[in-house]
Enzyme design. Structure first.
Site, short mmCIF file in Angstrom:
data_model
loop_
_atom_site.label_atom_id
_atom_site.label_comp_id
_atom_site.label_asym_id
_atom_site.label_seq_id
_atom_site.Cartn_x
_atom_site.Cartn_y
_atom_site.Cartn_z
N LYS A 1 16.99 -19.98 5.26
CA LYS A 1 16.28 -18.71 5.12
C LYS A 1 14.86 -19.02 4.68
O LYS A 1 14.64 -19.59 3.61
CB LYS A 1 17.01 -17.86 4.08
N HIS B 1 25.40 -12.45 12.44
CA HIS B 1 24.57 -12.25 11.26
C HIS B 1 25.43 -11.97 10.03
O HIS B 1 26.56 -11.49 10.14
CB HIS B 1 23.66 -11.05 11.53
O1 GKR Z 1 20.46 -12.00 2.09
O2 GKR Z 1 18.41 -12.51 1.69
C1 GKR Z 1 19.32 -12.28 2.46
C2 GKR Z 1 19.07 -12.37 3.94
O3 GKR Z 1 17.71 -12.46 4.18
C3 GKR Z 1 19.65 -11.19 4.65
O4 GKR Z 1 19.37 -9.99 4.00
C4 GKR Z 1 19.20 -11.08 6.07
O5 GKR Z 1 19.56 -9.84 6.57
O6 GKR Z 1 20.60 -12.94 6.40
C5 GKR Z 1 19.84 -12.01 6.97
C6 GKR Z 1 19.06 -12.51 8.15
O7 GKR Z 1 19.55 -13.35 8.84
O8 GKR Z 1 17.98 -12.02 8.43
MG MG Z 2 18.04 -13.24 10.33
#
Ligand code: GKR
Ligand code: MG
Length: 420
Positions: free
Chosen positions: A191, A318
């Site tokens: 991420k 996702h």
């Molecule tokens: O949990 O911080 C998180 C992620 O950024 C999530 O909210 C995203 O929706 O995992 C997600 C993504 O793939 O964009």
């Molecule tokens: Mg994503």
């Protein structure tokens, strides 16, 4: 299999300080647990987001489902549509899963009820949900390690002993090592959108060096301009399996896609059926990350799989922060969807509490074996549900707000979107 009662229970569970473009995860994540109690004693389980707007909507829908059969999911969807009128918005104020709309609000509200119906159907018939979806084509569903930049712990809380801090390439590699050693993951997703792109490129290069054989993905949640995205794609040519949501909007993604050598993936620009025509026409994406929580349940995701296959778009999955009911639903869906052939995303290794009894869900050799019991194959633990509901009442959080939480420590913080 007539529904006698519908229970909607918000819960809060501990969540580590994972960083993303919007801010940082709060100390507690929210989910809503749905129970469809049938006249003959069977209880179907569903799980979804826990933000107050969606919770209020689910509470309004609940009494309208009493008296319907769990086999009549069309009637159930009709009731959901009637209640959810022109009130888009809800689960994702940080827009990490795209912009809201009324159509999306209906599909999102329907999803936990559809899953609960399938769970009840499976329990009544003595078959797993994957059988109801056409039969499992894989015994175990592969998942990717979901790596995050991360603080050691939440300020004012005990630090997390297992993973500690990850704020540079070495920290990310150490986190990946722990995940791979513990769960056997064979794909890695980082991420991004947290540090300037060069630093995230360096982290990906460090992962490549440490894990030469594992497919890698990077997801900055649309933090970058088109020009930056093209540059990153060039630098990571031959390194990434796919690049996820480098930049916002379908036209923006299409511009990047024209230059990038790797496929672009999304859970941000094509997030509803009415986005597909433009996404396909502009060739904006090579991979779509489905998510039954907002695409309208497990069967709608199977429909989506067929559309993706028709147009030559790869299909992955996702994940947001979730509990075991959602994981079980994701696993049955992935098991029964032949076209879904990428390792799926899951936050589950970060989940520190659960409402289901331990044992039915394990991550081994990078995959979750498909639960074999009837329905979803997981059992609700009433004490755990009560405890996490108490935690919900106590914690005071009523919607996810990664940015607001980060600003309590860094008041000047603004999501870097458009600046990189
Ligand atoms: O949990 O911080 C998180 C992620 O950024 C999530 O909210 C995203 O929706 O995992 C997600 C993504 O793939 O964009
Ligand atoms: Mg994503």
């Amino acid at each position: 299999m007539i529904i006698r009662d519908v229970l909607v229970t918000p819960v809060a569970f501990r969540d580590p300080p994972l960083l993303n473009v919007a801010g940082v995860h709060q100390p507690y994540a929210l989910r809503t647990i749905v129970q469809l109690v049938c006249a003959d004693g069977v209880v179907g389980l569903g799980e979804t987001y826990g933000d107050d707007t969606l919770l209020a909507r689910l509470e309004r829908i609940a009494p309208t489902l009493v008296g319907l059969s769990v086999f009549d999911v069309n009637a159930i969807r009709g009731k959901v549509e009637t209640v959810v009128t022109g009130a888009p918005g809800g689960q994702d104020p940080d827009r990490l899963t795209g912009a809201p709309s009324t159509a999306r609000a209906v599909l999102q509200a329907y999803s936990p009820f559809e899953v609960a119906c399938l769970d009840a159907q499976g329990k009544a018939l003595g078959v797993p949900v994957s059988d109801l979806l056409g039969g499992a084509v894989r015994e175990s569903v592969p998942f990717a390690a979901y790596l995050f930049y991360k603080w050691a712990g939440h300020p004012d809380f005990e630090p997390d002993e297992t993973y500690g801090e990850a704020l540079d390439p070495a920290g990310v590699v150490a986190q990946a090592r722990t995940m791979v050693d513990t769960y056997g993951f064979a794909s890695l997703k980082l991420k991004g959108g947290v540090f300037p792109p060069e630093q995230e490129i360096a982290a990906i290069r460090a992962l490549r060096e440490a894990f030469p054989d594992l497919p890698l993905r990077l997801d900055p949640n649309a933090a970058w301009t088109v020009a930056t995205s093209v540059k990153v794609a060039e630098e990571l040519d031959g390194v990434l399996e796919y690049l996820e949501d480098p930049t916002p909007t379908i036209p923006g993604m299409a511009e990047v896609a024209r230059e990038a050598t790797m496929p672009l993936a999304t859970n941000m620009c094509v997030v509803a059926f009415d986005h597909l025509p433009e996404g396909v026409a502009r060739k904006a994406i090579g991979v779509l990350l489905c998510d039954h929580h907002y695409w309208g349940g497990l069967r709608m995701c199977q429909t989506l799989a067929t559309i993706c296959q028709t147009f030559g778009i790869g299909l992955s999955m996702h994940s947001n922060t979730h509990l075991g009911i959602s994981l079980a639903a994701m696993v049955h869906l992935a098991a029964a969807t032949p076209y879904l052939s990428y390792a799926c995303d899951t936050h589950y290794p970060w989940t520190l509490d659960d409402v289901v009894r331990p044992g039915a869900l394990r991550i081994v050799d990078g995959g979750v074996p498909v639960p074999a019991g009837p329905g979803l194959g997981v059992e609700l633990d009433p004490d755990a549900l009560a405890r996490l509901h108490e935690q919900y009442l106590r914690c005071g959080i009523r919607r996810r707000d990664d940015g607001g939480y980060l600003r309590t420590f860094r008041p000047e913080f603004q999501p870097p979107r458009g600046t990189w």
